[in-house]
Design a protein around this motif. Structure first.
Motif, PDB file in Angstrom:
ATOM      1  N   LEU A  20       0.862  -1.173   0.000  1.00 41.87           N
ATOM      2  CA  LEU A  20       0.000   0.000   0.000  1.00 41.87           C
ATOM      3  C   LEU A  20       0.903   1.229   0.000  1.00 41.87           C
ATOM      4  O   LEU A  20       1.567   1.517   0.996  1.00 41.87           O
ATOM      5  N   LEU A  21       0.948   1.917  -1.129  1.00 42.71           N
ATOM      6  CA  LEU A  21       1.875   3.019  -1.321  1.00 42.71           C
ATOM      7  C   LEU A  21       1.118   4.339  -1.394  1.00 42.71           C
ATOM      8  O   LEU A  21      -0.067   4.378  -1.685  1.00 42.71           O
ATOM      9  N   GLY A  22       1.839   5.425  -1.154  1.00 40.53           N
ATOM     10  CA  GLY A  22       1.237   6.745  -1.261  1.00 40.53           C
ATOM     11  C   GLY A  22       2.051   7.768  -0.506  1.00 40.53           C
ATOM     12  O   GLY A  22       2.870   7.425   0.357  1.00 40.53           O
ATOM     13  N   PRO A  23       1.847   9.052  -0.820  1.00 41.69           N
ATOM     14  CA  PRO A  23       2.565  10.116  -0.110  1.00 41.69           C
ATOM     15  C   PRO A  23       2.160  10.161   1.361  1.00 41.69           C
ATOM     16  O   PRO A  23       1.176   9.542   1.775  1.00 41.69           O
ATOM     17  N   ASN A  24       2.915  10.898   2.153  1.00 37.95           N
ATOM     18  CA  ASN A  24       2.527  11.131   3.548  1.00 37.95           C
ATOM     19  C   ASN A  24       1.141  11.770   3.599  1.00 37.95           C
ATOM     20  O   ASN A  24       0.832  12.675   2.811  1.00 37.95           O
ATOM     21  N   GLY A  25       0.308  11.286   4.517  1.00 41.76           N
ATOM     22  CA  GLY A  25      -1.030  11.849   4.654  1.00 41.76           C
ATOM     23  C   GLY A  25      -2.037  11.323   3.662  1.00 41.76           C
ATOM     24  O   GLY A  25      -3.153  11.854   3.565  1.00 41.76           O
ATOM     25  N   ASP A 276      10.170   3.641  -8.290  1.00 40.24           N
ATOM     26  CA  ASP A 276      10.032   4.977  -7.712  1.00 40.24           C
ATOM     27  C   ASP A 276       9.761   6.029  -8.782  1.00 40.24           C
ATOM     28  O   ASP A 276       9.029   6.994  -8.545  1.00 40.24           O
ATOM     29  N   ASP A 277      10.321   5.846 -10.002  1.00 40.07           N
ATOM     30  CA  ASP A 277      10.038   6.785 -11.087  1.00 40.07           C
ATOM     31  C   ASP A 277       8.578   6.680 -11.525  1.00 40.07           C
ATOM     32  O   ASP A 277       7.902   7.702 -11.741  1.00 40.07           O
ATOM     33  N   LEU A 278       8.081   5.449 -11.676  1.00 44.04           N
ATOM     34  CA  LEU A 278       6.685   5.255 -12.067  1.00 44.04           C
ATOM     35  C   LEU A 278       5.748   5.791 -10.992  1.00 44.04           C
ATOM     36  O   LEU A 278       4.729   6.422 -11.296  1.00 44.04           O
ATOM     37  N   TYR A 279       6.104   5.572  -9.732  1.00 43.09           N
ATOM     38  CA  TYR A 279       5.304   6.074  -8.611  1.00 43.09           C
ATOM     39  C   TYR A 279       5.190   7.595  -8.683  1.00 43.09           C
ATOM     40  O   TYR A 279       4.104   8.164  -8.537  1.00 43.09           O
ATOM     41  N   ARG A 280       6.318   8.273  -8.924  1.00 47.40           N
ATOM     42  CA  ARG A 280       6.276   9.740  -9.009  1.00 47.40           C
ATOM     43  C   ARG A 280       5.432  10.206 -10.190  1.00 47.40           C
ATOM     44  O   ARG A 280       4.755  11.230 -10.117  1.00 47.40           O
ATOM     45  N   GLU A 281       5.482   9.456 -11.283  1.00 46.42           N
ATOM     46  CA  GLU A 281       4.639   9.796 -12.431  1.00 46.42           C
ATOM     47  C   GLU A 281       3.162   9.727 -12.054  1.00 46.42           C
ATOM     48  O   GLU A 281       2.353  10.556 -12.484  1.00 46.42           O
ATOM     49  N   MET A 282       2.808   8.729 -11.252  1.00 43.03           N
ATOM     50  CA  MET A 282       1.397   8.497 -10.945  1.00 43.03           C
ATOM     51  C   MET A 282       0.848   9.462  -9.911  1.00 43.03           C
ATOM     52  O   MET A 282      -0.312   9.875  -9.998  1.00 43.03           O
ATOM     53  N   VAL A 283       1.669   9.831  -8.909  1.00 41.93           N
ATOM     54  CA  VAL A 283       1.148  10.689  -7.848  1.00 41.93           C
ATOM     55  C   VAL A 283       1.501  12.151  -8.052  1.00 41.93           C
ATOM     56  O   VAL A 283       0.924  13.030  -7.409  1.00 41.93           O
TER      57      VAL A 283
END
Length: 290
Positions: A20-25, A276-283
């Protein structure tokens, strides 16, 4: 009122490990607390076990083990005493407790009072406690954050065995490398909303599409470069290095074309895209879904 999580629909099956991934908060910790029965949702239902029971029910709690993001233990107890206390509560034998303790990598500190532990040591002790019971469901909030290399390797083995034993594992992490290595599925929360639920095979395909290949080519004629750009429009050639981005399937054709035109390849490095690159693209840079 602030809505921590909205419209989350997520299922973790037996033998499945979900990151379960996502930015803080973004609602990750709240979601795990709801699954552990520590937070009651204002709407919807959280079911645990087979058959599924509301997570607030004692029977549901008996079939899970939860590692919070921050743990606290009685300061006067040693690490070993903390582990023994929880072992007896959960009815775990001493041999299994020793195996759980090895993940914590506390070494000689296990006989010291918890009051002398650093924050990282406390978290590792908490992980050992969470791994004690033979529970069919593990809920782990940032389990790898404080582990040293030996502890990480031990934890990877624990998760592999949990998968093989048919346990359902849901964990949060900001360590993309750990998530990529451990997870069968990737659920991404942004502002309390599930913006992606990606299976491991699909994730590998997405990362492969974002991969790159770097070739050292002493010289490359304009016609060859033009031919390459027919296949890969954004191919770059600078000071003897050719960079080709895209799926791995097109790489053999690139190599064949270069060699067929009489050019020499002196070095080659290929790699898939990074999670991590794909994650940054998505969020997005500010944690907003794209």
């Amino acid at each position: 009122k602030h809505q921590a999580v909205r419209h989350l629909d997520l299922k973790v099956g037996p033998g499945e490990v979900v990151a379960l991934l996502g930015p803080n908060g973004s609602g990750k910790t709240t979601s795990l607390k709801a699954a552990a029965g520590l937070v009651k949702p204002t709407s919807g239902v959280v079911l645990v076990g087979n058959p599924g029971r509301p997570s607030s029910e004692p029977e549901a709690r008996r079939c899970l083990s939860f590692l919070p993001q921050r743990v606290a233990f009685q300061d006067s107890l040693s690490g070993q005493e903390v582990l023994n206390f929880h072992r007896q509560i959960r009815g775990v034998d001493a041999a299994h407790a020793s195996a759980a303790l090895s993940v914590a990598s506390l070494n000689g500190a296990v006989v010291r009072a918890v009051s002398t532990y650093s924050g990282g040591m406390l978290q590792r002790l908490g992980l050992a406690v969470a791994l004690l019971p033979d529970a069919p469901v593990f809920l782990l909030d940032e389990p790898t954050a404080a582990l040293d290399p030996d502890g990480l390797e031990a934890f990877y083995k624990v998760i592999a065995k949990s998968r093989a034993d048919g346990r359902a594992v849901l964990f949060t992490s900001h360590q993309m490398g750990d998530a990529e290595r451990l997870a069968d599925r990737f659920a991404i929360l942004v502002d309390g909303i599930l913006v992606a639920d990606i299976a491991g095979r699909e994730m590998k395909d997405r990362l492969a599409e974002r991969g790159s290949m770097r070739l050292r080519v002493p010289s490359l004629s304009p016609s060859t470069l033009a031919g390459l750009r027919v296949m890969v429009p954004d191919a770059e050639f600078t000071e003897g290095e050719l960079v080709v981005r895209g799926p791995a399937g097109m790489r053999p054709r690139v190599i064949e074309l270069i060699l067929a035109r009489g050019h020499q390849i002196v070095d080659l490095v290929a790699e898939d895209g990074r999670l991590d690159d794909l994650y940054r693209e998505m969020v997005g840079p500010q944690g907003e879904a794209r």
